[in-house]
Design a protein around this motif. Structure first.
Motif, PDB file in Angstrom:
ATOM      1  N   LYS A  86       2.768  -3.817  -0.856  1.00  0.00           N
ATOM      2  CA  LYS A  86       1.989  -4.031   0.312  1.00  0.00           C
ATOM      3  C   LYS A  86       0.596  -4.888   0.186  1.00  0.00           C
ATOM      4  CE  LYS A  86       4.438  -1.487   2.766  1.00  0.00           C
ATOM      5  NZ  LYS A  86       3.915  -0.367   3.849  1.00  0.00           N
ATOM      6  N   LYS A  87       0.514  -5.364  -1.089  1.00  0.00           N
ATOM      7  CA  LYS A  87      -0.531  -6.369  -1.472  1.00  0.00           C
ATOM      8  C   LYS A  87      -1.817  -5.905  -1.270  1.00  0.00           C
ATOM      9  CE  LYS A  87       2.728  -9.477  -2.172  1.00  0.00           C
ATOM     10  NZ  LYS A  87       3.321  -9.759  -3.598  1.00  0.00           N
ATOM     11  N   ILE A  88      -1.858  -4.502  -1.562  1.00  0.00           N
ATOM     12  CA  ILE A  88      -3.135  -4.018  -1.469  1.00  0.00           C
ATOM     13  C   ILE A  88      -4.031  -4.145  -2.608  1.00  0.00           C
ATOM     14  CG2 ILE A  88      -4.552  -1.604  -1.621  1.00  0.00           C
ATOM     15  CD1 ILE A  88      -1.660  -0.593  -0.559  1.00  0.00           C
ATOM     16  N   LEU A 141      -6.504  -0.326   3.221  1.00  0.00           N
ATOM     17  CA  LEU A 141      -6.019   1.025   3.752  1.00  0.00           C
ATOM     18  C   LEU A 141      -6.127   1.188   5.451  1.00  0.00           C
ATOM     19  CD1 LEU A 141      -7.833   3.446   1.281  1.00  0.00           C
ATOM     20  CD2 LEU A 141      -5.745   2.094   1.103  1.00  0.00           C
ATOM     21  N   VAL A 142      -6.680   0.572   5.893  1.00  0.00           N
ATOM     22  CA  VAL A 142      -6.957   0.498   7.311  1.00  0.00           C
ATOM     23  C   VAL A 142      -5.785  -0.574   8.135  1.00  0.00           C
ATOM     24  CG1 VAL A 142      -9.066   1.312   7.673  1.00  0.00           C
ATOM     25  CG2 VAL A 142      -8.670  -1.124   7.810  1.00  0.00           C
ATOM     26  N   LYS A 143      -5.171  -1.261   7.359  1.00  0.00           N
ATOM     27  CA  LYS A 143      -4.198  -2.148   7.813  1.00  0.00           C
ATOM     28  C   LYS A 143      -3.015  -1.205   8.361  1.00  0.00           C
ATOM     29  CE  LYS A 143      -5.322  -6.165   5.038  1.00  0.00           C
ATOM     30  NZ  LYS A 143      -4.789  -6.982   4.081  1.00  0.00           N
ATOM     31  N   PRO A 144      -2.410  -1.779   9.244  1.00  0.00           N
ATOM     32  CA  PRO A 144      -0.914  -1.358  10.195  1.00  0.00           C
ATOM     33  C   PRO A 144      -0.149  -1.081   9.144  1.00  0.00           C
ATOM     34  CG  PRO A 144      -2.078  -2.857  11.639  1.00  0.00           C
ATOM     35  CD  PRO A 144      -2.739  -2.899  10.396  1.00  0.00           C
ATOM     36  N   GLY A 145       0.667  -0.161   8.853  1.00  0.00           N
ATOM     37  CA  GLY A 145       1.988  -0.192   7.863  1.00  0.00           C
ATOM     38  C   GLY A 145       1.573   0.475   6.472  1.00  0.00           C
ATOM     39  N   VAL A 146       0.355   0.649   6.270  1.00  0.00           N
ATOM     40  CA  VAL A 146      -0.018   1.174   4.832  1.00  0.00           C
ATOM     41  C   VAL A 146      -0.325   2.659   4.965  1.00  0.00           C
ATOM     42  CG1 VAL A 146      -1.912   1.026   3.144  1.00  0.00           C
ATOM     43  CG2 VAL A 146      -1.062  -1.019   4.172  1.00  0.00           C
ATOM     44  N   THR A 147       0.306   3.524   4.309  1.00  0.00           N
ATOM     45  CA  THR A 147       0.337   4.986   4.296  1.00  0.00           C
ATOM     46  C   THR A 147      -0.524   5.183   3.038  1.00  0.00           C
ATOM     47  OG1 THR A 147       2.319   5.284   3.278  1.00  0.00           O
ATOM     48  CG2 THR A 147       2.267   5.184   5.593  1.00  0.00           C
ATOM     49  N   PHE A 148      -1.361   6.194   3.018  1.00  0.00           N
ATOM     50  CA  PHE A 148      -2.211   6.933   1.957  1.00  0.00           C
ATOM     51  C   PHE A 148      -1.972   8.096   1.739  1.00  0.00           C
ATOM     52  CE2 PHE A 148      -6.537   8.277   0.798  1.00  0.00           C
ATOM     53  CZ  PHE A 148      -6.526   7.559  -0.408  1.00  0.00           C
ATOM     54  N   VAL A 149      -2.099   8.731   0.424  1.00  0.00           N
ATOM     55  CA  VAL A 149      -1.934  10.021   0.170  1.00  0.00           C
ATOM     56  C   VAL A 149      -3.595  10.667  -0.444  1.00  0.00           C
ATOM     57  CG1 VAL A 149      -0.951   9.645  -1.911  1.00  0.00           C
ATOM     58  CG2 VAL A 149      -1.033  12.048  -0.825  1.00  0.00           C
ATOM     59  N   ASN A 150      -4.156  11.355  -0.097  1.00  0.00           N
ATOM     60  CA  ASN A 150      -5.614  11.812  -0.404  1.00  0.00           C
ATOM     61  C   ASN A 150      -5.694  12.971  -1.283  1.00  0.00           C
ATOM     62  OD1 ASN A 150      -8.455  11.555  -0.275  1.00  0.00           O
ATOM     63  ND2 ASN A 150      -8.682  11.728   2.023  1.00  0.00           N
ATOM     64  N   ARG A 151      -6.922  13.313  -1.787  1.00  0.00           N
ATOM     65  CA  ARG A 151      -6.976  14.536  -2.519  1.00  0.00           C
ATOM     66  C   ARG A 151      -7.711  15.458  -1.576  1.00  0.00           C
ATOM     67  NH1 ARG A 151      -7.757  14.568  -7.936  1.00  0.00           N
ATOM     68  NH2 ARG A 151      -7.919  17.007  -7.542  1.00  0.00           N
TER      69      ARG A 151
END
Length: 634
Positions: free
Chosen positions: A497-499, A505-515
């Motif tokens: 995803k070229k992060i 992280l706020v770009k469409p199509g990028v999913t995140f997992v948090n603590r």
């Protein structure tokens, strides 16, 4: 037929089940004869009598000289009696037969040797001195073991000494475990998506072995009612107990109750317990047939509350009962009235009292049983217990082992597992760690629920770590640095995803997992987002929480998230890419008086050792610049 929604209190269900089994003679003793050398752990079915006396001859109890006591009556230090070896006395060793005509033994240490072949006796002995007479230990026909006694290792020696080469014992209860389900595959195979490895068969077999069952595992039976019916019908005469695993609920592929009803009677379909609700208790062919829930915690609980008591009633012995103790509950537990709620947890000793920390209550969570060493029952008419309440818990390991745990809570770090390995190897101390986040870790130390807590909380106002947060809750504290560590974004190998930073992280199509909230990593993330003027609500997955760095990395590895915030070491373990965002200080928090605790002293020895520091550096993403040093006191 009993209906699933008619949940029965487990004690009532068990009593009715055992009563019905009593009516069909299930508990009638069934015996077999086995070799004594193979009898450890087996249960005698009748008194075991000695076939010969022990000793079966008059034997010397010491190394010395067999004598006639009358020959020594006038022996004194000032006027010793001289006895000629081979005539008036004979040399004997411990266990030797006492020669005919002799009635006492003088210890070799109590004689002198004035000349070869002659001993000097300086004090008299009486008849029987240092002799073990026939039957002194036990006599022929004496009861060595009563009926329904569990044979211990020491018993085997006594039985063989008494000439008992074989003995009659209760036959082991033979159980057939039938795993069911189209989604189940042998554990030896690599499961495809949608498939579940059959771990329950081996797991429950091991559990039942502790209760005296000999369990046989049937090949997996697919979701076909006729196939399951044939399987149970063909085996009902071969085994004492039939256990159908899964298929006991109310789903479209749950056929167990109907199969049992066709072959016999369903007595109960649904226990008023949590977990363990979808349990079936039935009888077919005068044998118990049990529908065991598929989830591990549910299955284990039913073994504890149904199958264990059933075996104890048959064998007339209790199995693996480590007793109950009072403990302080470290977390409020809410329970649904009307069901007995069983909660697995970890009990440790902190500040002179036992503390019980509940573990995950999900019925499918296998890791709970890995960590648990105690079980709490919340009665069905209770709404639960508040934190700080004194509760009664059933131990699942000896109390002496509970005393070996050193409790660490707070933030997760891989180094805690490394410390555990060092402590176990060097000192026999076991680290009990729970991952509740840095803030909750501070609270746990404040309330004496844990001896130490891992913390890494950045104060956005001062740029300092931990001090300001701790001082709000605790006086007389010490912060000892464990490491400096690299925090950053964990992304898939090759970074598809070229992060490159948080802005992506706020770009469409990028999913995140948090603590989770309260963790130092979450505080660090929020600080960085604010610094870069990024809105957390625009991050897809910001509210998806995990409790450890490894869990975050696993989500990325398995494609369930594109990235997550964590430490470099977690990314390295899963062979993932890592984008550094900053270095943080990870400390161990403890009360100042806890520095005198023996276990804590050993932990400090470990983290100050060069051997430990070398292993830390090898993990990657860590620096040991301040490891083991007190960095704050207050």
């Amino acid at each position: 037929m009993a209906f699933y929604l008619n949940q029965v209190p487990f004690e009532e269900a068990r009593e009715n089940f055992e009563s019905e089994l009593l009516n069909v003679n299930f508990f009638h003793p069934r015996e077999e004869e086995i070799e004594t050398v193979l009898a450890v752990g087996r249960i005698t079915c009748k008194p075991v009598l000695a076939k010969r006396s022990n000793p079966h001859f008059n034997a010397s109890a010491v190394d010395g000289f067999a004598v006639r006591a009358k020959d020594t009556f006038f022996a004194r230090e000032t006027s010793p009696i001289l006895l000629k070896v081979g005539e008036n006395c004979l040399r004997v060793d411990t266990g030797d037969l006492i020669p005919e005509g002799f009635d006492a033994v003088i210890m070799v240490e109590d004689v002198l040797y004035p000349e070869p072949g002659v001993i000097s006796v300086i004090k008299p002995v009486t008849p029987g001195t240092n002799i073990r007479f026939i039957g002194e230990d036990f006599n022929e026909e004496e009861v060595l073991l009563p009926a329904f006694a569990k044979v211990k290792p020491a018993d085997v020696g006594a039985l063989l000494a008494g000439g008992v080469k074989t003995l009659k014992v209760l036959k082991k209860l033979k159980a057939l475990f039938i795993p069911t389900g189209d989604e189940i595959v042998p554990f030896s195979e690599t499961p495809e998506p949608g498939q579940i490895p059959d771990t329950n068969s081996s797991f429950i077999k091991a559990v039942l072995a502790e209760y005296g069952y000999e369990t046989f595992i049937h090949p997996i039976v697919r979701d076909d009612p006729e196939l399951l019916y044939k399987t149970v019908k063909d085996n009902i005469e071969k085994y004492d107990v039939i256990i159908i695993n899964a298929g006991s609920s109310a789903g479209r592929d749950d056929y167990a109750a109907k199969v049992i009803e066709r072959l016999g009677r369903v007595l109960v379909h649904g226990l008023a317990t949590k977990p363990g609700k979808p349990t079936i208790l039935g009888i077919a062919g005068n044998k118990p047939v049990i529908g065991l829930p598929g989830f591990p915690l549910s299955a284990y609980l039913v073994c504890e509350i149904i199958l264990k008591p059933l075996a104890e009633k048959y064998y007339k012995n209790e199995f693996h009962d480590y007793g109950k103790i009072k403990a302080t509950l470290t977390k409020t537990l809410i329970s649904t009235t009307g069901v007995d709620d069983f909660v697995w947890g970890k009990v440790t000793r902190v500040a002179g009292r036992y503390c019980f920390t509940p573990l995950s209550r999900g019925a499918s969570v296998s890791s709970t049983l890995l960590k648990a060493n105690a079980l709490l029952r919340i009665p069905r008419f209770s709404e639960g217990y508040k934190e700080g309440s004194e509760v009664e818990i059933a131990l699942k390991e000896p109390l002496a082992e509970v005393e070996q745990y050193l409790t660490v809570t707070g933030s997760h770090d891989l180094l805690l597992d490394l410390i555990d390995s060092f402590l176990r190897e060097k000192y026999g101390i076991k680290l009990s760690s729970s991952h509740v986040g840095s803030l909750n870790g501070i609270v746990a130390v404040e309330k004496n629920y844990a001896k130490l807590a891992g913390v890494h909380l950045l104060d956005p106002e001062t740029g300092e770590y931990n001090k300001s947060y701790v001082e709000k809750r605790l006086k007389g504290y010490v912060l000892i640095n464990l490491s400096l560590r690299e925090q950053g974004l964990i992304v898939a190998r090759g970074n598809p995803k070229k992060i490159s930073g948080l802005a992506d992280l706020v770009k469409p199509g990028v999913t995140f997992v948090n603590r989770q909230k309260g963790s130092g990593t979450r505080v660090f993330l929020d600080y960085l987002l604010k610094k870069e003027n990024l809105n957390a609500r625009e991050i897809s997955g910001y509210d998806r929480e995990e409790y450890t760095h490894l869990a975050v990395a696993a989500k990325v590895k398995n494609g369930l998230a594109d990235c997550g915030l964590g430490i470099y070491a977690a990314a390295k373990i899963f062979d993932l890419d890592f984008i550094p965002l900053g270095e943080e200080r990870y400390d161990l928090l403890l009360r100042e008086e806890t520095l005198e605790d023996t276990q804590v002293k050993k932990l400090l020895e470990v983290i100050n050792s060069q051997e430990f520091k070398k292993e830390v550096e090898n993990l990657g993403g860590y620096k040991t610049t301040y490891t083991g040093q007190i960095v704050e006191k207050g």
